[in-house]
Design an enzyme around this catalytic site. Structure first.
Site, PDB file in Angstrom:
ATOM      1  N   SER A   1       0.876  -1.184   0.000  1.00  0.00           N
ATOM      2  CA  SER A   1       0.000   0.000   0.000  1.00  0.00           C
ATOM      3  C   SER A   1       0.903   1.222   0.000  1.00  0.00           C
ATOM      4  O   SER A   1       2.063   1.147   0.434  1.00  0.00           O
ATOM      5  CB  SER A   1      -0.854   0.013   1.269  1.00  0.00           C
ATOM      6  OG  SER A   1      -1.481   1.274   1.423  1.00  0.00           O
TER       7      SER A   1
ATOM      8  N   TYR B   1      -2.446  -1.944  10.240  1.00  0.00           N
ATOM      9  CA  TYR B   1      -2.391  -1.907   8.776  1.00  0.00           C
ATOM     10  C   TYR B   1      -1.096  -1.216   8.327  1.00  0.00           C
ATOM     11  O   TYR B   1      -0.358  -1.730   7.492  1.00  0.00           O
ATOM     12  CB  TYR B   1      -3.622  -1.177   8.223  1.00  0.00           C
ATOM     13  CG  TYR B   1      -3.787  -1.304   6.728  1.00  0.00           C
ATOM     14  CD1 TYR B   1      -4.259  -2.477   6.160  1.00  0.00           C
ATOM     15  CD2 TYR B   1      -3.468  -0.250   5.873  1.00  0.00           C
ATOM     16  CE1 TYR B   1      -4.410  -2.600   4.779  1.00  0.00           C
ATOM     17  CE2 TYR B   1      -3.615  -0.363   4.502  1.00  0.00           C
ATOM     18  CZ  TYR B   1      -4.090  -1.538   3.954  1.00  0.00           C
ATOM     19  OH  TYR B   1      -4.229  -1.657   2.592  1.00  0.00           O
TER      20      TYR B   1
ATOM     21  N   LYS C   1       2.002  -3.228   6.491  1.00  0.00           N
ATOM     22  CA  LYS C   1       2.249  -2.923   5.071  1.00  0.00           C
ATOM     23  C   LYS C   1       3.695  -2.451   4.859  1.00  0.00           C
ATOM     24  O   LYS C   1       4.294  -2.741   3.826  1.00  0.00           O
ATOM     25  CB  LYS C   1       1.234  -1.889   4.567  1.00  0.00           C
ATOM     26  CG  LYS C   1      -0.178  -2.445   4.423  1.00  0.00           C
ATOM     27  CD  LYS C   1      -0.268  -3.547   3.356  1.00  0.00           C
ATOM     28  CE  LYS C   1      -1.702  -3.938   3.037  1.00  0.00           C
ATOM     29  NZ  LYS C   1      -1.793  -4.959   1.984  1.00  0.00           N
TER      30      LYS C   1
HETATM   31  N1  LIG Z   1      -8.781  -0.603  -1.581  1.00  0.00           N
HETATM   32  C1  LIG Z   1      -7.820   0.219  -1.213  1.00  0.00           C
HETATM   33  O1  LIG Z   1      -8.051   1.430  -1.117  1.00  0.00           O
HETATM   34  C2  LIG Z   1      -6.421  -0.292  -0.992  1.00  0.00           C
HETATM   35  C3  LIG Z   1      -5.368   0.647  -0.902  1.00  0.00           C
HETATM   36  C4  LIG Z   1      -4.059   0.179  -0.717  1.00  0.00           C
HETATM   37  C5  LIG Z   1      -3.816  -1.184  -0.639  1.00  0.00           C
HETATM   38  N2  LIG Z   1      -4.859  -2.063  -0.733  1.00  0.00           N
HETATM   39  C6  LIG Z   1      -4.536  -3.487  -0.669  1.00  0.00           C
HETATM   40  O2  LIG Z   1      -5.004  -4.103  -1.854  1.00  0.00           O
HETATM   41  C7  LIG Z   1      -5.195  -5.504  -1.615  1.00  0.00           C
HETATM   42  C8  LIG Z   1      -6.527  -5.922  -2.194  1.00  0.00           C
HETATM   43  O3  LIG Z   1      -7.559  -5.320  -1.433  1.00  0.00           O
HETATM   44  P1  LIG Z   1      -8.934  -4.837  -2.073  1.00  0.00           P
HETATM   45  O4  LIG Z   1      -8.949  -3.360  -1.986  1.00  0.00           O
HETATM   46  O5  LIG Z   1      -9.152  -5.502  -3.364  1.00  0.00           O
HETATM   47  O6  LIG Z   1      -9.947  -5.343  -0.920  1.00  0.00           O
HETATM   48  P2  LIG Z   1     -11.095  -6.433  -0.907  1.00  0.00           P
HETATM   49  O7  LIG Z   1     -11.552  -6.451   0.506  1.00  0.00           O
HETATM   50  O8  LIG Z   1     -12.063  -6.171  -1.988  1.00  0.00           O
HETATM   51  O9  LIG Z   1     -10.310  -7.791  -1.245  1.00  0.00           O
HETATM   52  C9  LIG Z   1      -9.440  -8.404  -0.345  1.00  0.00           C
HETATM   53  C10 LIG Z   1      -9.702  -9.893  -0.401  1.00  0.00           C
HETATM   54  O10 LIG Z   1      -8.738 -10.537   0.458  1.00  0.00           O
HETATM   55  C11 LIG Z   1      -9.411 -11.617   1.074  1.00  0.00           C
HETATM   56  N3  LIG Z   1      -8.756 -12.034   2.304  1.00  0.00           N
HETATM   57  C12 LIG Z   1      -8.650 -11.343   3.464  1.00  0.00           C
HETATM   58  N4  LIG Z   1      -8.025 -12.081   4.388  1.00  0.00           N
HETATM   59  C13 LIG Z   1      -7.733 -13.264   3.806  1.00  0.00           C
HETATM   60  C14 LIG Z   1      -7.091 -14.446   4.253  1.00  0.00           C
HETATM   61  N5  LIG Z   1      -6.655 -14.562   5.515  1.00  0.00           N
HETATM   62  N6  LIG Z   1      -6.956 -15.474   3.382  1.00  0.00           N
HETATM   63  C15 LIG Z   1      -7.417 -15.353   2.115  1.00  0.00           C
HETATM   64  N7  LIG Z   1      -8.024 -14.271   1.625  1.00  0.00           N
HETATM   65  C16 LIG Z   1      -8.188 -13.236   2.474  1.00  0.00           C
HETATM   66  C17 LIG Z   1     -10.818 -11.092   1.359  1.00  0.00           C
HETATM   67  O11 LIG Z   1     -11.740 -12.160   1.578  1.00  0.00           O
HETATM   68  C18 LIG Z   1     -11.094 -10.284   0.105  1.00  0.00           C
HETATM   69  O12 LIG Z   1     -11.792 -11.047  -0.863  1.00  0.00           O
HETATM   70  C19 LIG Z   1      -5.074  -5.680  -0.100  1.00  0.00           C
HETATM   71  O13 LIG Z   1      -3.783  -6.199   0.222  1.00  0.00           O
HETATM   72  C20 LIG Z   1      -5.217  -4.268   0.433  1.00  0.00           C
HETATM   73  O14 LIG Z   1      -4.594  -4.106   1.683  1.00  0.00           O
HETATM   74  C21 LIG Z   1      -6.141  -1.644  -0.902  1.00  0.00           C
END
Ligand SMILES: NC(=O)c1ccc[n+]([C@@H]2O[C@H](COP(=O)([O-])OP(=O)(O)OC[C@H]3O[C@@H](n4cnc5c(N)ncnc54)[C@H](O)[C@@H]3O)[C@@H](O)[C@H]2O)c1
Length: 258
Positions: free
Chosen positions: A137, A150, A154
């Site tokens: 992130s 978080y 990260k």
């Molecule tokens: N959305 C944002 O603004 C944002 C910003 C920076 C980084 N991220 C990162 O992007 C990545 C994807 O997130 P997203 O935004 O698509 O969110 P999301 O919640 O839509 O998807 C994340 C997925 O990870 C799965 N997950 C969580 N814990 C798990 C586990 N223990 N085992 C298996 N699966 C698991 C969840 O079930 C979910 O389907 C993450 O690492 C998140 O931290 C997101």
């Protein structure tokens, strides 16, 4: 790396960025393996794109092993492992949170990436090819005062990716770390930002992110960013670390702080 014909594992691919990448990578000709904690979502995405998949907790080394075995059994050696699953955990401004929250954040954001590398790197080194991609992130370059677990986990995800890159790149393995700002996924939307919040206005859609990642995988550059935010934060720290801390603290103290 071109994704056509490649065997690609995408973790957290039941939702958000992972699901969009599973679709986009499949469209680019990859043989995708879907995995997520949520079994119903794994079923939906695999049915939609015609992929194999497995539901499980990717923080467990047993799940990592089972997913790798499914990939090998279905398609052969794994070319790309995309460690993308993530959790925010509750936002608690100024709170150091209980140990259980720290352990869960590190299991999903760090240990899962470590177990994946242990599982696939030896065969990649033997072939002199392969790709370890992870999602950290932009928070890895700054800090989110509302969410200690978080932010710190990260940072550790980026630190592990750096270690993997330094260690394995000379042996032919590509390593990249995606450090995005806000993206329009269920994770961001669950944070309850008001509709006019700047974080929503600048957020990319999952489909835009998936396109960006296909291009980035093509260049094989280590650091993948979706905006200038990450570089701006790094530059500000290098210029004057104390000023960066004061500015960041003031930003989070403001009413719409982020
Ligand atoms: N959305 C944002 O603004 C944002 C910003 C920076 C980084 N991220 C990162 O992007 C990545 C994807 O997130 P997203 O935004 O698509 O969110 P999301 O919640 O839509 O998807 C994340 C997925 O990870 C799965 N997950 C969580 N814990 C798990 C586990 N223990 N085992 C298996 N699966 C698991 C969840 O079930 C979910 O389907 C993450 O690492 C998140 O931290 C997101």
């Amino acid at each position: 790396m071109k994704l056509d014909g490649k065997v690609v594992v995408v973790t957290g691919s039941g939702s958000g960025i992972g699901a969009a990448c599973a679709r986009r990578f499949t469209a680019a000709g990859a043989k995708v393996v879907v995995t997520d904690l949520d079994a119903a979502k794994v079923e939906a995405v695999t049915a939609e794109i015609g992929a194999v998949g497995l539901a499980g907790d990717i923080g467990s080394p047993d799940t990592v092993r089972a997913v790798a075995e499914l990939a090998r059994r279905s398609h052969g050696e794994i070319d790309v492992w995309f460690s993308n699953a993530g959790i925010t955990g509750p936002a608690r401004p100024g709170d150091l949170k209980p140990d259980a929250d720290w352990e869960q954040a590190f299991r999903v954001h760090v240990m899962a990436h470590l177990h994946a590398a242990r599982e696939v790197a030896p065969a990649m080194v033997a072939r002199g090819d392969g790709y370890l991609l992870s999602t950290a992130s932009v928070v890895a370059m700054t800090t989110d005062a509302r969410n200690a677990t978080y932010s710190v986990s990260k940072h550790a995800a980026l630190a592990l990716a750096e270690w993997l890159a330094v260690t394995y790149r000379p042996q032919g393995i590509k390593v990249s770390c995606f450090c995005p700002g806000p993206m329009l996924t269920p994770m961001l939307l669950s944070e309850g930002f008001p509709a006019d919040h700047p974080a929503l206005a600048r957020a990319l859609t999952p489909e835009q992110v998936a396109d960006l990642l296909v291009d980035a995988i093509g260049t094989e550059a280590f650091l993948i960013l979706d905006s200038p935010m990450g570089r701006d934060e790094l530059r500000a720290k290098l210029t004057d670390y104390d000023a960066w801390i004061d500015t960041t603290a003031a930003r989070f103290a403001a009413p719409a702080g982020r």
